[in-house]
Scaffold this motif. Structure first.
Motif, PDB file in Angstrom:
ATOM      1  N   HIS A  36     -48.115  41.723 -29.537  1.00  0.00           N
ATOM      2  CA  HIS A  36     -46.780  42.294 -29.411  1.00  0.00           C
ATOM      3  C   HIS A  36     -45.886  41.258 -28.741  1.00  0.00           C
ATOM      4  O   HIS A  36     -46.280  40.610 -27.783  1.00  0.00           O
ATOM      5  N   SER A  37     -44.657  41.119 -29.237  1.00  0.00           N
ATOM      6  CA  SER A  37     -43.733  40.181 -28.623  1.00  0.00           C
ATOM      7  C   SER A  37     -42.368  40.840 -28.452  1.00  0.00           C
ATOM      8  O   SER A  37     -41.923  41.601 -29.306  1.00  0.00           O
ATOM      9  N   SER A  38     -41.717  40.522 -27.334  1.00  0.00           N
ATOM     10  CA  SER A  38     -40.401  41.084 -27.033  1.00  0.00           C
ATOM     11  C   SER A  38     -39.306  40.260 -27.695  1.00  0.00           C
ATOM     12  O   SER A  38     -39.442  39.057 -27.895  1.00  0.00           O
ATOM     13  N   ARG A  39     -38.212  40.919 -28.031  1.00  0.00           N
ATOM     14  CA  ARG A  39     -37.035  40.218 -28.540  1.00  0.00           C
ATOM     15  C   ARG A  39     -36.054  39.894 -27.432  1.00  0.00           C
ATOM     16  O   ARG A  39     -35.048  39.229 -27.656  1.00  0.00           O
ATOM     17  N   ALA A  40     -36.321  40.366 -26.219  1.00  0.00           N
ATOM     18  CA  ALA A  40     -35.410  40.178 -25.096  1.00  0.00           C
ATOM     19  C   ALA A  40     -35.758  38.890 -24.346  1.00  0.00           C
ATOM     20  O   ALA A  40     -36.374  38.906 -23.284  1.00  0.00           O
ATOM     21  N   HIS A  41     -35.369  37.768 -24.917  1.00  0.00           N
ATOM     22  CA  HIS A  41     -35.631  36.495 -24.250  1.00  0.00           C
ATOM     23  C   HIS A  41     -34.702  35.429 -24.826  1.00  0.00           C
ATOM     24  O   HIS A  41     -34.061  35.626 -25.862  1.00  0.00           O
ATOM     25  N   SER A  42     -34.621  34.302 -24.156  1.00  0.00           N
ATOM     26  CA  SER A  42     -33.825  33.169 -24.619  1.00  0.00           C
ATOM     27  C   SER A  42     -34.448  31.896 -24.066  1.00  0.00           C
ATOM     28  O   SER A  42     -35.365  31.944 -23.243  1.00  0.00           O
ATOM     29  N   SER A  43     -33.927  30.768 -24.507  1.00  0.00           N
ATOM     30  CA  SER A  43     -34.451  29.496 -24.035  1.00  0.00           C
ATOM     31  C   SER A  43     -34.150  29.315 -22.555  1.00  0.00           C
ATOM     32  O   SER A  43     -33.102  29.723 -22.057  1.00  0.00           O
ATOM     33  N   ARG A  44     -35.079  28.684 -21.848  1.00  0.00           N
ATOM     34  CA  ARG A  44     -34.836  28.331 -20.455  1.00  0.00           C
ATOM     35  C   ARG A  44     -33.877  27.147 -20.340  1.00  0.00           C
ATOM     36  O   ARG A  44     -33.362  26.864 -19.272  1.00  0.00           O
ATOM     37  N   VAL A  45     -33.648  26.439 -21.437  1.00  0.00           N
ATOM     38  CA  VAL A  45     -32.810  25.251 -21.427  1.00  0.00           C
ATOM     39  C   VAL A  45     -31.343  25.662 -21.513  1.00  0.00           C
ATOM     40  O   VAL A  45     -30.937  26.302 -22.480  1.00  0.00           O
ATOM     41  N   ARG A  46     -30.551  25.278 -20.522  1.00  0.00           N
ATOM     42  CA  ARG A  46     -29.136  25.623 -20.476  1.00  0.00           C
ATOM     43  C   ARG A  46     -28.260  24.400 -20.740  1.00  0.00           C
ATOM     44  O   ARG A  46     -27.176  24.521 -21.311  1.00  0.00           O
ATOM     45  N   PHE A  47     -28.726  23.216 -20.317  1.00  0.00           N
ATOM     46  CA  PHE A  47     -27.909  22.007 -20.403  1.00  0.00           C
ATOM     47  C   PHE A  47     -28.651  20.884 -21.115  1.00  0.00           C
ATOM     48  O   PHE A  47     -29.876  20.803 -21.055  1.00  0.00           O
ATOM     49  N   LEU A  48     -27.878  20.015 -21.762  1.00  0.00           N
ATOM     50  CA  LEU A  48     -28.375  18.744 -22.262  1.00  0.00           C
ATOM     51  C   LEU A  48     -27.642  17.657 -21.483  1.00  0.00           C
ATOM     52  O   LEU A  48     -26.413  17.667 -21.392  1.00  0.00           O
ATOM     53  N   VAL A  49     -28.393  16.720 -20.920  1.00  0.00           N
ATOM     54  CA  VAL A  49     -27.806  15.685 -20.069  1.00  0.00           C
ATOM     55  C   VAL A  49     -28.113  14.318 -20.659  1.00  0.00           C
ATOM     56  O   VAL A  49     -29.277  13.980 -20.915  1.00  0.00           O
ATOM     57  N   LEU A  50     -27.052  13.529 -20.880  1.00  0.00           N
ATOM     58  CA  LEU A  50     -27.174  12.204 -21.476  1.00  0.00           C
ATOM     59  C   LEU A  50     -27.129  11.116 -20.410  1.00  0.00           C
ATOM     60  O   LEU A  50     -26.340  11.192 -19.462  1.00  0.00           O
ATOM     61  N   HIS A  51     -27.963  10.096 -20.598  1.00  0.00           N
ATOM     62  CA  HIS A  51     -28.071   8.978 -19.681  1.00  0.00           C
ATOM     63  C   HIS A  51     -28.112   7.667 -20.469  1.00  0.00           C
ATOM     64  O   HIS A  51     -28.430   7.662 -21.657  1.00  0.00           O
ATOM     65  N   TYR A  52     -27.850   6.547 -19.786  1.00  0.00           N
ATOM     66  CA  TYR A  52     -28.281   5.258 -20.325  1.00  0.00           C
ATOM     67  C   TYR A  52     -29.357   4.704 -19.395  1.00  0.00           C
ATOM     68  O   TYR A  52     -29.419   5.032 -18.205  1.00  0.00           O
ATOM     69  N   THR A  53     -30.225   3.847 -19.947  1.00  0.00           N
ATOM     70  CA  THR A  53     -31.374   3.375 -19.180  1.00  0.00           C
ATOM     71  C   THR A  53     -31.070   2.183 -18.291  1.00  0.00           C
ATOM     72  O   THR A  53     -31.783   1.939 -17.321  1.00  0.00           O
ATOM     73  N   ASP A  54     -30.035   1.392 -18.645  1.00  0.00           N
ATOM     74  CA  ASP A  54     -29.716   0.160 -17.912  1.00  0.00           C
ATOM     75  C   ASP A  54     -30.851  -0.861 -18.027  1.00  0.00           C
ATOM     76  O   ASP A  54     -30.973  -1.758 -17.188  1.00  0.00           O
ATOM     77  N   GLU A  55     -31.673  -0.720 -19.067  1.00  0.00           N
ATOM     78  CA  GLU A  55     -32.805  -1.625 -19.301  1.00  0.00           C
ATOM     79  C   GLU A  55     -33.021  -1.784 -20.802  1.00  0.00           C
ATOM     80  O   GLU A  55     -32.453  -1.045 -21.611  1.00  0.00           O
ATOM     81  N   ASP A  56     -33.889  -2.745 -21.181  1.00  0.00           N
ATOM     82  CA  ASP A  56     -34.261  -2.874 -22.585  1.00  0.00           C
ATOM     83  C   ASP A  56     -35.289  -1.799 -22.947  1.00  0.00           C
ATOM     84  O   ASP A  56     -35.730  -1.024 -22.082  1.00  0.00           O
ATOM     85  N   GLU A  57     -35.677  -1.748 -24.223  1.00  0.00           N
ATOM     86  CA  GLU A  57     -36.541  -0.655 -24.681  1.00  0.00           C
ATOM     87  C   GLU A  57     -37.915  -0.673 -24.017  1.00  0.00           C
ATOM     88  O   GLU A  57     -38.410   0.367 -23.561  1.00  0.00           O
ATOM     89  N   ALA A  58     -38.535  -1.841 -23.943  1.00  0.00           N
ATOM     90  CA  ALA A  58     -39.883  -1.927 -23.362  1.00  0.00           C
ATOM     91  C   ALA A  58     -39.863  -1.512 -21.893  1.00  0.00           C
ATOM     92  O   ALA A  58     -40.729  -0.742 -21.437  1.00  0.00           O
ATOM     93  N   THR A  59     -38.891  -2.005 -21.146  1.00  0.00           N
ATOM     94  CA  THR A  59     -38.807  -1.654 -19.729  1.00  0.00           C
ATOM     95  C   THR A  59     -38.461  -0.177 -19.554  1.00  0.00           C
ATOM     96  O   THR A  59     -38.978   0.489 -18.647  1.00  0.00           O
ATOM     97  N   SER A  60     -37.591   0.336 -20.417  1.00  0.00           N
ATOM     98  CA  SER A  60     -37.234   1.756 -20.353  1.00  0.00           C
ATOM     99  C   SER A  60     -38.465   2.631 -20.539  1.00  0.00           C
ATOM    100  O   SER A  60     -38.670   3.608 -19.792  1.00  0.00           O
ATOM    101  N   LEU A  61     -39.279   2.289 -21.517  1.00  0.00           N
ATOM    102  CA  LEU A  61     -40.500   3.064 -21.758  1.00  0.00           C
ATOM    103  C   LEU A  61     -41.453   2.979 -20.574  1.00  0.00           C
ATOM    104  O   LEU A  61     -42.073   3.975 -20.181  1.00  0.00           O
ATOM    105  N   GLU A  62     -41.562   1.790 -20.010  1.00  0.00           N
ATOM    106  CA  GLU A  62     -42.449   1.619 -18.859  1.00  0.00           C
ATOM    107  C   GLU A  62     -41.997   2.481 -17.685  1.00  0.00           C
ATOM    108  O   GLU A  62     -42.811   3.157 -17.042  1.00  0.00           O
ATOM    109  N   ILE A  63     -40.699   2.475 -17.414  1.00  0.00           N
ATOM    110  CA  ILE A  63     -40.174   3.251 -16.290  1.00  0.00           C
ATOM    111  C   ILE A  63     -40.282   4.747 -16.550  1.00  0.00           C
ATOM    112  O   ILE A  63     -40.718   5.525 -15.689  1.00  0.00           O
ATOM    113  N   LEU A  64     -39.896   5.173 -17.758  1.00  0.00           N
ATOM    114  CA  LEU A  64     -39.838   6.605 -18.061  1.00  0.00           C
ATOM    115  C   LEU A  64     -41.198   7.243 -18.286  1.00  0.00           C
ATOM    116  O   LEU A  64     -41.303   8.471 -18.351  1.00  0.00           O
TER     117      LEU A  64
END
Length: 303
Positions: A36-64
């Motif tokens: 049984h599943s309820s229809r009374a629900h929604s996503s927990r996600v309210r916001f989308l937040v955009l960033h820049y990494t200030d690094e190249d792709e390889a370093t970005s992946l390493e950090i993230l």
């Protein structure tokens, strides 16, 4: 069938499952009936937040992918040879909390890691870290292919999580005293042209430019408008760090040619035009509905 000394709760759940419902038996021994599943629900996600990494792709992946900071998605800068388009890395499952927003606030909510998805774009950011001399800084552009890939990703996330236009944000908007990304080179207007995010209507902008032709409203009124839009700003009448940061973040998004964080008539016109279009209920506040003091009226203090 012998149940031995199986706890009564588990026994009852198992019998419920045997009665016709599907059941998932967890390693703990507790049976979960998900027939049984309820229809009374929604996503927990309210916001989308955009960033820049200030690094190249390889370093970005390493950090993230390290132990201190993370994001749900990373959008590469250049097309992948195999894909023919920039690769989009999913680094954290959307059901999990990534560590991308830090100390943050928007529209009365704080700790936005709890209610957001973080999206990083590989980008070098400014050519030096100063934000006090922002007009002299050279900012790395965002390639067309990268933004095309981002738009595809955003449209999917917006549809699945029912994200409002006002809830697509830059890191600078939710942490304006600490962050400047994705910066003034980010093409917010291109996203809007693709049906994503916010932008003032030209008719509203013209109307408020006429209203503020003689100058911006009193600073405390401008602060009220910034708070109504979503920034964590207190209407003190003083040009404090929080107000400067909010003005700079707002200008980087809606008027990137001049983002020094100074109050001016053009910034006020853009802000009121956005309120009129997306948050019209805010204009029921008499201070915002009539932001210019009447002749003889005592003006609010300015910092």
């Amino acid at each position: 069938m012998r149940f031995g000394k199986l706890p009564y709760l588990v026994l009852a759940l198992l019998l419920g499952g045997c009665a016709g419902g599907e059941r998932l038996v967890e390693p703990t021994g507790v049976a979960i009936d998900d027939s049984h599943s309820s229809r009374a629900h929604s996503s927990r996600v309210r916001f989308l937040v955009l960033h820049y990494t200030d690094e190249d792709e390889a370093t970005s992946l390493e950090i993230l992918t390290g132990p201190r900071v993370s994001a749900h998605y990373l959008v590469a800068r250049h097309p992948d040879r195999e894909l023919g388009a920039p690769r989009v890395y999913r680094l954290v499952d959307e059901s999990r909390r990534a560590w991308h927003a830090g100390a943050s606030a928007w529209a009365g909510r704080t700790h936005l890691n709890d209610s957001s998805l973080g999206i990083e774009l590989v980008n070098a950011g400014p050519d030096r870290p100063s934000i006090e001399t922002a007009s002299k800084v050279s900012w790395a552009p965002f390639p067309d292919d990268q933004i095309t890939a981002l738009i595809v990703l955003l449209k999917d996330l917006i549809a699945r999580h029912d994200i409002a236009p006002t809830d697509l944000l830059g890191h600078a908007e939710i942490a304006p005293t600490r962050k400047i990304d994705p910066g003034p080179a980010f093409p917010w207007r291109r996203l809007y042209a693709a049906g994503i995010g916010t932008w003032p209507l030209e008719a509203d902008l013209a109307r408020y430019r006429r209203l503020f032709a003689a100058g911006p409203p009193p600073l405390a009124t401008l602060q009220r408008a910034l708070a109504a839009w979503g920034y964590a700003v207190t209407p003190s009448g003083k040009l404090d760090g929080a107000t400067r940061g909010a003005l700079r973040a707002f200008q980087m998004r809606y008027r990137p040619a001049d983002h020094r964080g100074r109050p001016d008539a053009d910034t006020a016109a853009r802000l009121w035009a956005l309120l009129a279009r997306y948050r019209p209920e805010a204009l029921s506040d008499p201070k915002l509905a009539s932001p210019i003091p009447s002749p003889g009226e005592t003006p609010e203090p300015r910092g």
